[in-house]
Design a protein around this motif. Structure first.
Motif, PDB file in Angstrom:
ATOM      1  N   GLY A  71     -11.881 -26.003  11.623  1.00  0.00           N
ATOM      2  CA  GLY A  71     -10.642 -25.566  10.993  1.00  0.00           C
ATOM      3  C   GLY A  71     -10.611 -24.080  10.694  1.00  0.00           C
ATOM      4  O   GLY A  71     -11.521 -23.336  11.069  1.00  0.00           O
ATOM      5  N   ARG A  72      -9.549 -23.675   9.981  1.00  0.00           N
ATOM      6  CA  ARG A  72      -9.344 -22.264   9.668  1.00  0.00           C
ATOM      7  C   ARG A  72      -8.706 -22.117   8.289  1.00  0.00           C
ATOM      8  O   ARG A  72      -7.882 -22.949   7.891  1.00  0.00           O
ATOM      9  CB  ARG A  72      -8.400 -21.605  10.672  1.00  0.00           C
ATOM     10  CG  ARG A  72      -8.916 -21.525  12.065  1.00  0.00           C
ATOM     11  CD  ARG A  72      -7.962 -20.707  12.945  1.00  0.00           C
ATOM     12  NE  ARG A  72      -8.564 -20.434  14.216  1.00  0.00           N
ATOM     13  CZ  ARG A  72      -9.514 -19.529  14.447  1.00  0.00           C
ATOM     14  NH1 ARG A  72      -9.962 -18.793  13.474  1.00  0.00           N
ATOM     15  NH2 ARG A  72     -10.016 -19.354  15.645  1.00  0.00           N
ATOM     16  N   ALA A  73      -9.072 -21.021   7.633  1.00  0.00           N
ATOM     17  CA  ALA A  73      -8.454 -20.682   6.352  1.00  0.00           C
ATOM     18  C   ALA A  73      -8.545 -19.180   6.146  1.00  0.00           C
ATOM     19  O   ALA A  73      -9.330 -18.491   6.804  1.00  0.00           O
ATOM     20  CB  ALA A  73      -9.142 -21.407   5.197  1.00  0.00           C
ATOM     21  N   THR A  74      -7.738 -18.704   5.215  1.00  0.00           N
ATOM     22  CA  THR A  74      -7.812 -17.313   4.775  1.00  0.00           C
ATOM     23  C   THR A  74      -8.234 -17.329   3.316  1.00  0.00           C
ATOM     24  O   THR A  74      -7.645 -18.049   2.507  1.00  0.00           O
ATOM     25  CB  THR A  74      -6.433 -16.623   4.907  1.00  0.00           C
ATOM     26  OG1 THR A  74      -6.029 -16.679   6.274  1.00  0.00           O
ATOM     27  CG2 THR A  74      -6.497 -15.186   4.443  1.00  0.00           C
ATOM     28  N   LEU A  75      -9.262 -16.550   3.011  1.00  0.00           N
ATOM     29  CA  LEU A  75      -9.687 -16.365   1.629  1.00  0.00           C
ATOM     30  C   LEU A  75      -9.278 -14.958   1.210  1.00  0.00           C
ATOM     31  O   LEU A  75      -9.516 -13.993   1.950  1.00  0.00           O
ATOM     32  CB  LEU A  75     -11.197 -16.504   1.483  1.00  0.00           C
ATOM     33  CG  LEU A  75     -11.779 -17.881   1.748  1.00  0.00           C
ATOM     34  CD1 LEU A  75     -13.295 -17.849   1.594  1.00  0.00           C
ATOM     35  CD2 LEU A  75     -11.187 -18.911   0.813  1.00  0.00           C
ATOM     36  N   THR A  76      -8.679 -14.848   0.040  1.00  0.00           N
ATOM     37  CA  THR A  76      -8.284 -13.553  -0.490  1.00  0.00           C
ATOM     38  C   THR A  76      -9.039 -13.316  -1.782  1.00  0.00           C
ATOM     39  O   THR A  76      -8.987 -14.144  -2.693  1.00  0.00           O
ATOM     40  CB  THR A  76      -6.763 -13.496  -0.745  1.00  0.00           C
ATOM     41  OG1 THR A  76      -6.094 -13.821   0.477  1.00  0.00           O
ATOM     42  CG2 THR A  76      -6.337 -12.132  -1.221  1.00  0.00           C
ATOM     43  N   ASP A  77      -9.758 -12.208  -1.840  1.00  0.00           N
ATOM     44  CA  ASP A  77     -10.520 -11.827  -3.021  1.00  0.00           C
ATOM     45  C   ASP A  77      -9.634 -10.950  -3.904  1.00  0.00           C
ATOM     46  O   ASP A  77      -9.214  -9.869  -3.465  1.00  0.00           O
ATOM     47  CB  ASP A  77     -11.778 -11.059  -2.595  1.00  0.00           C
ATOM     48  CG  ASP A  77     -12.640 -10.681  -3.774  1.00  0.00           C
ATOM     49  OD1 ASP A  77     -13.418 -11.542  -4.217  1.00  0.00           O
ATOM     50  OD2 ASP A  77     -12.528  -9.526  -4.247  1.00  0.00           O
ATOM     51  N   GLU A  78      -9.340 -11.415  -5.109  1.00  0.00           N
ATOM     52  CA  GLU A  78      -8.417 -10.677  -5.971  1.00  0.00           C
ATOM     53  C   GLU A  78      -8.989  -9.319  -6.383  1.00  0.00           C
ATOM     54  O   GLU A  78      -8.275  -8.315  -6.406  1.00  0.00           O
ATOM     55  CB  GLU A  78      -8.072 -11.494  -7.212  1.00  0.00           C
ATOM     56  CG  GLU A  78      -7.051 -10.785  -8.095  1.00  0.00           C
ATOM     57  CD  GLU A  78      -6.660 -11.596  -9.299  1.00  0.00           C
ATOM     58  OE1 GLU A  78      -5.722 -12.385  -9.164  1.00  0.00           O
ATOM     59  OE2 GLU A  78      -7.301 -11.422 -10.354  1.00  0.00           O
ATOM     60  N   GLU A  79     -10.266  -9.262  -6.685  1.00  0.00           N
ATOM     61  CA  GLU A  79     -10.863  -8.021  -7.182  1.00  0.00           C
ATOM     62  C   GLU A  79     -10.784  -6.884  -6.166  1.00  0.00           C
ATOM     63  O   GLU A  79     -10.410  -5.766  -6.491  1.00  0.00           O
ATOM     64  CB  GLU A  79     -12.318  -8.258  -7.572  1.00  0.00           C
ATOM     65  CG  GLU A  79     -12.978  -7.046  -8.191  1.00  0.00           C
ATOM     66  CD  GLU A  79     -14.383  -7.341  -8.655  1.00  0.00           C
ATOM     67  OE1 GLU A  79     -15.283  -6.547  -8.325  1.00  0.00           O
ATOM     68  OE2 GLU A  79     -14.590  -8.358  -9.337  1.00  0.00           O
ATOM     69  N   SER A  80     -11.124  -7.177  -4.921  1.00  0.00           N
ATOM     70  CA  SER A  80     -11.149  -6.136  -3.891  1.00  0.00           C
ATOM     71  C   SER A  80      -9.876  -6.084  -3.055  1.00  0.00           C
ATOM     72  O   SER A  80      -9.634  -5.104  -2.353  1.00  0.00           O
ATOM     73  CB  SER A  80     -12.342  -6.356  -2.955  1.00  0.00           C
ATOM     74  OG  SER A  80     -12.139  -7.530  -2.182  1.00  0.00           O
TER      75      SER A  80
END
Length: 115
Positions: A71-80
């Protein structure tokens, strides 16, 4: 438990138990499926699958490590502000205190441990 735990390929890739909609989801309908493993320790270990959808994670209380099986996903890091596309073969570590977002774009299956 001090014995070896082995999950054969057919268990890792086979049907998982339905676990309902991902709590906190704010997009899509991310239905979960899981295989929980009794590792004999306070850690949570298993196989997790999620259908497309997204949700925020705020100040994660524990470390999670996961190996993406499919599968696939996007992770977004709030700090950076960094955005990472993850897919089969990737390994991810989310430390305690992590805040960000998961957006599953193609049904994602991972092997995980939370401790």
């Amino acid at each position: 438990m001090t014995s070896l735990i082995h999950l054969p390929r057919h268990q890792v890739l086979g049907p998982l138990s339905p676990a309902g909609r991902r709590p906190g989801a704010d997009s899509g309908d991310p239905q979960l499926h899981t295989l929980l493993v009794d590792a004999g320790a306070p850690a949570q270990v298993g196989i997790w699958e999620c259908e497309p959808g997204g949700w925020p994670v705020i100040n994660r209380p524990h470390t999670e490590t996961c190996y993406i099986i499919s599968g696939r996903a996007t992770l977004t890091d709030e700090e950076s502000g960094r955005t990472v596309e993850i897919s089969a073969g990737d390994y991810v570590v989310l430390p305690p205190g992590w805040t960000g977002r998961w957006d599953v774009t193609e049904t994602l299956r991972k092997a995980y441990s939370i401790f």
